[in-house]
Scaffold this motif. Structure first.
Motif, mmCIF file in Angstrom:
data_model
loop_
_atom_site.group_PDB
_atom_site.id
_atom_site.type_symbol
_atom_site.label_atom_id
_atom_site.label_comp_id
_atom_site.label_asym_id
_atom_site.label_seq_id
_atom_site.Cartn_x
_atom_site.Cartn_y
_atom_site.Cartn_z
ATOM 1 N N LEU A 68 0.823 -1.218 0.000
ATOM 2 C CA LEU A 68 0.000 0.000 0.000
ATOM 3 C C LEU A 68 0.857 1.269 0.000
ATOM 4 O O LEU A 68 0.326 2.382 0.088
ATOM 5 C CB LEU A 68 -0.939 0.003 1.207
ATOM 6 C CG LEU A 68 -2.048 -1.059 1.188
ATOM 7 C CD1 LEU A 68 -2.863 -1.022 2.479
ATOM 8 C CD2 LEU A 68 -2.984 -0.848 -0.007
ATOM 9 N N ALA A 69 2.179 1.102 -0.118
ATOM 10 C CA ALA A 69 3.084 2.262 -0.087
ATOM 11 C C ALA A 69 2.753 3.333 -1.129
ATOM 12 O O ALA A 69 2.963 4.518 -0.872
ATOM 13 C CB ALA A 69 4.529 1.789 -0.240
ATOM 14 N N PRO A 70 2.229 2.971 -2.319
ATOM 15 C CA PRO A 70 1.916 4.044 -3.275
ATOM 16 C C PRO A 70 0.851 5.033 -2.778
ATOM 17 O O PRO A 70 0.790 6.145 -3.282
ATOM 18 C CB PRO A 70 1.396 3.274 -4.498
ATOM 19 C CG PRO A 70 2.016 1.926 -4.394
ATOM 20 C CD PRO A 70 2.087 1.639 -2.924
ATOM 21 N N VAL A 71 0.041 4.631 -1.806
ATOM 22 C CA VAL A 71 -1.048 5.523 -1.379
ATOM 23 C C VAL A 71 -1.042 5.865 0.113
ATOM 24 O O VAL A 71 -1.791 6.745 0.537
ATOM 25 C CB VAL A 71 -2.442 4.943 -1.747
ATOM 26 C CG1 VAL A 71 -2.606 4.878 -3.269
ATOM 27 C CG2 VAL A 71 -2.672 3.572 -1.134
ATOM 28 N N LEU A 72 -0.217 5.184 0.914
ATOM 29 C CA LEU A 72 -0.200 5.458 2.359
ATOM 30 C C LEU A 72 1.240 5.539 2.863
ATOM 31 O O LEU A 72 2.091 4.737 2.448
ATOM 32 C CB LEU A 72 -0.929 4.339 3.132
ATOM 33 C CG LEU A 72 -2.434 4.161 2.906
ATOM 34 C CD1 LEU A 72 -2.941 2.953 3.702
ATOM 35 C CD2 LEU A 72 -3.197 5.414 3.316
ATOM 36 N N ARG B 77 -8.030 10.223 -3.478
ATOM 37 C CA ARG B 77 -7.868 10.783 -2.134
ATOM 38 C C ARG B 77 -7.920 12.291 -2.221
ATOM 39 O O ARG B 77 -7.233 12.895 -3.047
ATOM 40 C CB ARG B 77 -6.528 10.342 -1.551
ATOM 41 C CG ARG B 77 -6.371 10.683 -0.078
ATOM 42 C CD ARG B 77 -5.120 10.072 0.509
ATOM 43 N NE ARG B 77 -5.095 10.230 1.946
ATOM 44 C CZ ARG B 77 -4.144 9.724 2.726
ATOM 45 N NH1 ARG B 77 -3.157 9.014 2.205
ATOM 46 N NH2 ARG B 77 -4.179 9.922 4.023
ATOM 47 N N ASP B 78 -8.728 12.862 -1.364
ATOM 48 C CA ASP B 78 -8.864 14.315 -1.346
ATOM 49 C C ASP B 78 -7.877 14.923 -0.366
ATOM 50 O O ASP B 78 -7.500 14.302 0.616
ATOM 51 C CB ASP B 78 -10.273 14.713 -0.900
ATOM 52 C CG ASP B 78 -11.294 14.386 -1.967
ATOM 53 O OD1 ASP B 78 -10.870 14.161 -3.109
ATOM 54 O OD2 ASP B 78 -12.492 14.331 -1.640
ATOM 55 N N ASP C 74 -12.051 8.823 6.815
ATOM 56 C CA ASP C 74 -11.444 9.932 7.565
ATOM 57 C C ASP C 74 -10.164 10.421 6.886
ATOM 58 O O ASP C 74 -9.814 11.598 6.983
ATOM 59 C CB ASP C 74 -11.111 9.489 9.000
ATOM 60 C CG ASP C 74 -12.368 9.306 9.838
ATOM 61 O OD1 ASP C 74 -13.443 9.768 9.412
ATOM 62 O OD2 ASP C 74 -12.259 8.696 10.924
ATOM 63 N N ALA C 75 -9.455 9.509 6.220
ATOM 64 C CA ALA C 75 -8.204 9.879 5.544
ATOM 65 C C ALA C 75 -8.463 10.507 4.175
ATOM 66 O O ALA C 75 -7.521 10.855 3.468
ATOM 67 C CB ALA C 75 -7.301 8.647 5.398
ATOM 68 N N GLY C 76 -9.731 10.636 3.800
ATOM 69 C CA GLY C 76 -10.053 11.341 2.556
ATOM 70 C C GLY C 76 -10.198 10.461 1.335
ATOM 71 O O GLY C 76 -10.313 10.967 0.218
ATOM 72 N N PHE C 77 -10.225 9.156 1.532
ATOM 73 C CA PHE C 77 -10.393 8.273 0.375
ATOM 74 C C PHE C 77 -11.864 8.181 -0.023
ATOM 75 O O PHE C 77 -12.747 8.103 0.828
ATOM 76 C CB PHE C 77 -9.884 6.864 0.687
ATOM 77 C CG PHE C 77 -8.393 6.757 0.678
ATOM 78 C CD1 PHE C 77 -7.706 6.506 -0.504
ATOM 79 C CD2 PHE C 77 -7.670 6.921 1.851
ATOM 80 C CE1 PHE C 77 -6.326 6.412 -0.510
ATOM 81 C CE2 PHE C 77 -6.277 6.843 1.845
ATOM 82 C CZ PHE C 77 -5.610 6.588 0.669
#
Lengths: 208, 208
Positions: free
Chosen positions: A16-20, A206-207, A190-193
């Motif tokens: 998940l490193a590309p997004v988190l 993701r916002d 909550d993280a904007g996804f």
């Protein structure tokens, strides 16, 4: 039934490193673990987290006992199976799991009942045969079928989309946004996804 | 229950282009259709293929009636729903489906019972509410839930890995090799595909 949920404290969910960020991955992995523990609890199972390191996060310690075993996944699980059966092993990255799915695993009369994951993994496993040992490398579902056959042990398979959906890759997050109702879903929101349905296939964005 | 299986005769399964030629994609898509028709038949359902063009392949014509409607998927399916309900719609790219999965859809008492696909699609749908219409674009599972709610119709969800596994991408072929037992599995094996378990994640490779 005795139950363990293996959990890697250090650097979980590397794909998940590309997004988190690393910190976000640890927090999201913990949210998924909470969903699994909640489903087990509602199903009447008092699970123990089989962790690679001590856990201080009270989201976890409020929900379950923690046993530390810093060896590789397969080795640590096999040590638990050698202690006692029947034993239930449920992966920690199944945030869609519901109590009914756990009940289905428990209801099986097979010596080995398994819920296969997408890609050939073994996402949950109820072991009633004392000699059975796991090997999580590669297409473990097929390896586990063979291992059970070698012991003359019966095998049951639970056909569940929710148990099959382990969250490893960014595209898997869409499943949590679509179907999730628990801690992992709320963490992502909550993280904007949110879902991205502008293309042909549903993705995530993701916002802010 | 009356049942249709939509099938695109021209250029099906374009996302498999990295690993299959156009002719191979047509043949493999037909093998998957055969698996779906066989599962329906065993479940006691006489399905009709809702095809974009006439079909001469006797693998199909030996198994089911064919109705030609060259309009877009959503339009063609809605025309069938407008004719008569209850009606069952099952996608043609579900080679893992088993008769028990179909029975579970039929057993639901909900006005709309759905089997979601991975990625938010709707892989199978039993419609008992005459006013309900489909829209297969985007995250159709969520859209269909909303459409049912707008009609005050009850919704049931079938939780099945086999019904959730639609075959679109090369990596999806691993699911057929691992779990398949029918025509699509045999087609891939005959074409030289086998599992590649040398890496961390299970993939596919092709010989010769």
């Amino acid at each position: 039934m005795r139950c363990f949920v293996p959990f890697a404290v250090e650097a979980p969910k590397s794909r998940l490193a590309p997004v988190l960020t690393p910190g976000e991955r640890r927090s999201f992995a913990t949210a998924m673990l909470c969903d699994v523990l909640d489903a087990l609890d509602t199903a009447g199972i008092a699970a123990t987290v089989l962790s690679t390191a001590p856990i201080t996060d009270d989201r976890v310690t409020d929900r379950a006992a923690v046993t530390v075993d810093d060896r590789a996944l397969t080795t640590a699980v096999n040590a638990r199976l050698a202690e006692e059966t029947p034993t239930l092993i449920v992966m920690a990255d199944l945030p869609l799991v519901e109590p009914a799915d756990i009940q289905e695993l428990l209801a099986s009369e097979a010596a080995i009942s398994m819920a296969p994951g997408l890609g050939g993994g073994t996402n949950a496993l109820a072991v009633r045969e004392p000699r059975f040992r796991v090997d999580y490398h590669g297409a473990s579902y097929l390896d586990h079928r063979r291992a059970a056959a070698d012991l003359g042990a019966t095998v049951g398979t639970v056909d569940s989309r929710r148990l099959a959906t382990d969250i490893d890759e960014p595209e898997d997050l869409a499943e949590v946004l679509i179907h999730g109702t628990g801690a992992a879903h709320d963490w992502l929101a909550d993280a904007g996804f949110e879902l991205d349905t502008t293309g042909g296939r549903v993705g995530i964005q993701r916002d802010g």
